[in-house]
Motif scaffolding. Structure first.
Motif, PDB file in Angstrom:
ATOM      1  N   UNK A   1      37.767 -29.037 -10.949  1.00  0.00           N
ATOM      2  CA  UNK A   1      36.156 -28.501 -10.866  1.00  0.00           C
ATOM      3  C   UNK A   1      35.719 -29.965 -10.319  1.00  0.00           C
ATOM      4  N   UNK A   2      34.982 -29.747  -9.328  1.00  0.00           N
ATOM      5  CA  UNK A   2      34.398 -30.585  -8.234  1.00  0.00           C
ATOM      6  C   UNK A   2      32.534 -30.879  -9.011  1.00  0.00           C
TER       7      UNK A   2
ATOM      8  N   UNK B   1      27.312 -37.050 -14.338  1.00  0.00           N
ATOM      9  CA  UNK B   1      28.959 -37.953 -14.992  1.00  0.00           C
ATOM     10  C   UNK B   1      28.974 -38.799 -12.961  1.00  0.00           C
ATOM     11  N   UNK B   2      28.661 -37.427 -12.068  1.00  0.00           N
ATOM     12  CA  UNK B   2      28.422 -38.585 -10.748  1.00  0.00           C
ATOM     13  C   UNK B   2      28.361 -40.236 -10.779  1.00  0.00           C
ATOM     14  N   UNK B   3      26.916 -40.316 -11.703  1.00  0.00           N
ATOM     15  CA  UNK B   3      26.439 -41.636 -11.911  1.00  0.00           C
ATOM     16  C   UNK B   3      27.576 -43.026 -13.063  1.00  0.00           C
ATOM     17  N   UNK B   4      28.311 -42.376 -13.542  1.00  0.00           N
ATOM     18  CA  UNK B   4      29.220 -43.710 -14.077  1.00  0.00           C
ATOM     19  C   UNK B   4      30.225 -43.888 -13.537  1.00  0.00           C
TER      20      UNK B   4
ATOM     21  N   UNK C   1      35.661 -39.866  -9.471  1.00  0.00           N
ATOM     22  CA  UNK C   1      34.708 -39.433 -10.033  1.00  0.00           C
ATOM     23  C   UNK C   1      34.100 -38.518  -9.752  1.00  0.00           C
ATOM     24  N   UNK C   2      34.231 -38.056  -8.338  1.00  0.00           N
ATOM     25  CA  UNK C   2      33.983 -36.250  -8.436  1.00  0.00           C
ATOM     26  C   UNK C   2      34.751 -35.336  -8.994  1.00  0.00           C
ATOM     27  N   UNK C   3      35.814 -35.938  -9.524  1.00  0.00           N
ATOM     28  CA  UNK C   3      36.525 -34.427 -10.101  1.00  0.00           C
ATOM     29  C   UNK C   3      36.602 -34.989 -11.582  1.00  0.00           C
TER      30      UNK C   3
ATOM     31  N   UNK D   1      42.802 -30.732  -4.472  1.00  0.00           N
ATOM     32  CA  UNK D   1      41.185 -29.988  -4.328  1.00  0.00           C
ATOM     33  C   UNK D   1      40.482 -30.221  -3.337  1.00  0.00           C
ATOM     34  N   UNK D   2      41.352 -31.145  -2.579  1.00  0.00           N
ATOM     35  CA  UNK D   2      40.283 -32.002  -1.261  1.00  0.00           C
ATOM     36  C   UNK D   2      40.595 -31.308  -0.746  1.00  0.00           C
TER      37      UNK D   2
END
Length: 65
Positions: free
Chosen positions: A5-6, A13-16, A50-52, A38-39
């Motif tokens: 999942x992207x 969570x993108x900012x972690x 981080x994107x996943x 996935x990409x």
């Protein structure tokens, strides 16, 4: 391999902050392979862990074209 999942903005969570990779093992190789799959499915030319929702400093990219 599996599609992951992207995460998309504004998901917090993108900012972690991603941590350095300290262990090079089969699990990391599987994650990289899943990220690549996935990409390509997305489609895209690169993807950060981080994107996943894996907060390590790992990137897959394909700039062959």
């Amino acid at each position: 391999m599996a599609l992951l999942q992207i995460l998309r903005y504004p998901d917090p969570r993108i900012k972690i902050v991603a941590k350095p990779v300290t262990r090079f093992d089969d699990a990391l190789a599987r994650l990289a392979a899943d990220m690549a799959e996935t990409m390509y499915d997305a489609p895209g030319i690169g993807q950060a862990a981080t994107q996943v929702d894996h907060h390590i400093r790992l990137l897959v990219a394909d700039v062959s074209e």
